[in-house]
Design a protein around this motif. Structure first.
Motif, PDB file in Angstrom:
ATOM      1  N   MET A 198      -5.573  -2.524  -6.203  1.00 28.74           N
ATOM      2  CA  MET A 198      -4.401  -3.008  -5.547  1.00 28.74           C
ATOM      3  C   MET A 198      -4.561  -4.185  -4.887  1.00 28.74           C
ATOM      4  O   MET A 198      -5.734  -4.216  -3.872  1.00 28.74           O
ATOM      5  N   GLN A 199      -3.845  -5.368  -4.858  1.00 29.45           N
ATOM      6  CA  GLN A 199      -4.114  -6.577  -4.005  1.00 29.45           C
ATOM      7  C   GLN A 199      -2.856  -6.778  -3.369  1.00 29.45           C
ATOM      8  O   GLN A 199      -1.792  -6.881  -4.191  1.00 29.45           O
ATOM      9  N   ILE A 200      -2.890  -6.862  -2.213  1.00 35.09           N
ATOM     10  CA  ILE A 200      -1.537  -7.143  -1.494  1.00 35.09           C
ATOM     11  C   ILE A 200      -1.560  -8.567  -0.786  1.00 35.09           C
ATOM     12  O   ILE A 200      -2.413  -8.732  -0.019  1.00 35.09           O
ATOM     13  N   ASN A 201      -1.066  -9.527  -1.257  1.00 35.53           N
ATOM     14  CA  ASN A 201      -0.823 -10.783  -0.689  1.00 35.53           C
ATOM     15  C   ASN A 201       0.152 -10.993   0.172  1.00 35.53           C
ATOM     16  O   ASN A 201       1.563 -10.817  -0.252  1.00 35.53           O
ATOM     17  N   GLN A 202       0.283 -11.568   1.330  1.00 40.93           N
ATOM     18  CA  GLN A 202       1.251 -12.033   2.158  1.00 40.93           C
ATOM     19  C   GLN A 202       1.459 -13.530   2.458  1.00 40.93           C
ATOM     20  O   GLN A 202       0.193 -14.166   2.802  1.00 40.93           O
ATOM     21  N   TYR A 203       2.505 -14.137   2.326  1.00 42.25           N
ATOM     22  CA  TYR A 203       2.503 -15.786   2.299  1.00 42.25           C
ATOM     23  C   TYR A 203       3.573 -16.120   3.549  1.00 42.25           C
ATOM     24  O   TYR A 203       4.671 -15.363   3.864  1.00 42.25           O
ATOM     25  N   ASP A 249      -0.232  -6.800  -6.488  1.00 43.98           N
ATOM     26  CA  ASP A 249      -0.712  -6.726  -7.881  1.00 43.98           C
ATOM     27  C   ASP A 249      -1.612  -5.385  -8.147  1.00 43.98           C
ATOM     28  O   ASP A 249      -2.546  -5.297  -7.084  1.00 43.98           O
ATOM     29  N   SER A 250      -1.096  -4.569  -9.040  1.00 48.64           N
ATOM     30  CA  SER A 250      -1.928  -3.443  -9.292  1.00 48.64           C
ATOM     31  C   SER A 250      -2.276  -2.860 -10.696  1.00 48.64           C
ATOM     32  O   SER A 250      -1.580  -3.593 -11.330  1.00 48.64           O
ATOM     33  N   THR A 251      -3.096  -2.151 -10.907  1.00 46.26           N
ATOM     34  CA  THR A 251      -3.372  -1.656 -12.214  1.00 46.26           C
ATOM     35  C   THR A 251      -2.205  -1.002 -12.875  1.00 46.26           C
ATOM     36  O   THR A 251      -1.915  -0.844 -14.347  1.00 46.26           O
ATOM     37  N   ASP A 284      -5.354  -8.684   0.886  1.00 49.82           N
ATOM     38  CA  ASP A 284      -5.876  -7.329   1.051  1.00 49.82           C
ATOM     39  C   ASP A 284      -6.364  -6.663  -0.205  1.00 49.82           C
ATOM     40  O   ASP A 284      -5.443  -6.758  -1.080  1.00 49.82           O
ATOM     41  N   ARG A 285      -7.390  -6.325  -0.501  1.00 52.54           N
ATOM     42  CA  ARG A 285      -7.867  -5.684  -1.900  1.00 52.54           C
ATOM     43  C   ARG A 285      -8.335  -4.392  -1.361  1.00 52.54           C
ATOM     44  O   ARG A 285      -9.118  -4.090  -0.650  1.00 52.54           O
ATOM     45  N   TYR A 286      -7.593  -3.380  -2.252  1.00 57.77           N
ATOM     46  CA  TYR A 286      -7.969  -1.980  -2.429  1.00 57.77           C
ATOM     47  C   TYR A 286      -8.499  -1.490  -3.644  1.00 57.77           C
ATOM     48  O   TYR A 286      -7.903  -1.922  -4.694  1.00 57.77           O
ATOM     49  N   ASP A 287      -9.562  -0.377  -3.606  1.00 59.08           N
ATOM     50  CA  ASP A 287      -9.975   0.128  -4.989  1.00 59.08           C
ATOM     51  C   ASP A 287     -10.306   1.438  -4.588  1.00 59.08           C
ATOM     52  O   ASP A 287     -11.263   1.767  -3.849  1.00 59.08           O
ATOM     53  N   LEU A 288      -9.427   2.511  -5.092  1.00 57.96           N
ATOM     54  CA  LEU A 288      -9.308   3.699  -4.763  1.00 57.96           C
ATOM     55  C   LEU A 288      -9.211   4.732  -5.835  1.00 57.96           C
ATOM     56  O   LEU A 288      -8.340   4.587  -6.676  1.00 57.96           O
TER      57      LEU A 288
END
Length: 109
Positions: free
Chosen positions: A15-20, A52-54, A6-10
């Motif tokens: 922010m990118q949230i990856n689930q494995y 992963d985020s800024t 999931d990728r968010y830009d606010l």
């Protein structure tokens, strides 16, 4: 391996949230031939997340997860199939339970 991102830009913060889910998997094809027609799928294994985020990156500890799914196999050549999947996964990581539903296209060789 099953992964969801999931990728968010606010307001300029990304922010990118990856689930494995790295798991053992079993598939049961209802028809007479493997890879042709309707199937059921079950997976169980190790789960984790990465963010992963800024403002920085983080990776969770290992947890556990399961995936239940169904789908349809379409023969392309005598040894190749396209698999259409609908999956529901539950991942328990660091005291949190994360549930996802995804649709995917895969191959069986």
């Amino acid at each position: 391996m099953n992964a969801v991102g999931d990728r968010y830009d606010l307001f300029g913060t990304e922010m990118q949230i990856n689930q494995y889910l790295l798991s053992f998997s079993a598939m049961h094809f209802v028809g007479r031939e493997i890879g042709d027609g309707f199937f059921l799928r079950g997976d169980a294994g190790l789960a984790w997340m990465a963010v992963d985020s800024t403002s920085g990156n983080a990776e969770s500890d290992m947890g556990v997860g399961i995936l239940l799914g169904c789908g349809y196999g379409i023969p392309v050549t005598p040894g190749t199939r396209i698999l259409l999947n609908l999956n529901y996964a539950i991942r328990k990581v660091e005291g949190d339970t994360i549930k996802t539903v995804n649709v995917s296209v895969g191959g069986l060789f």
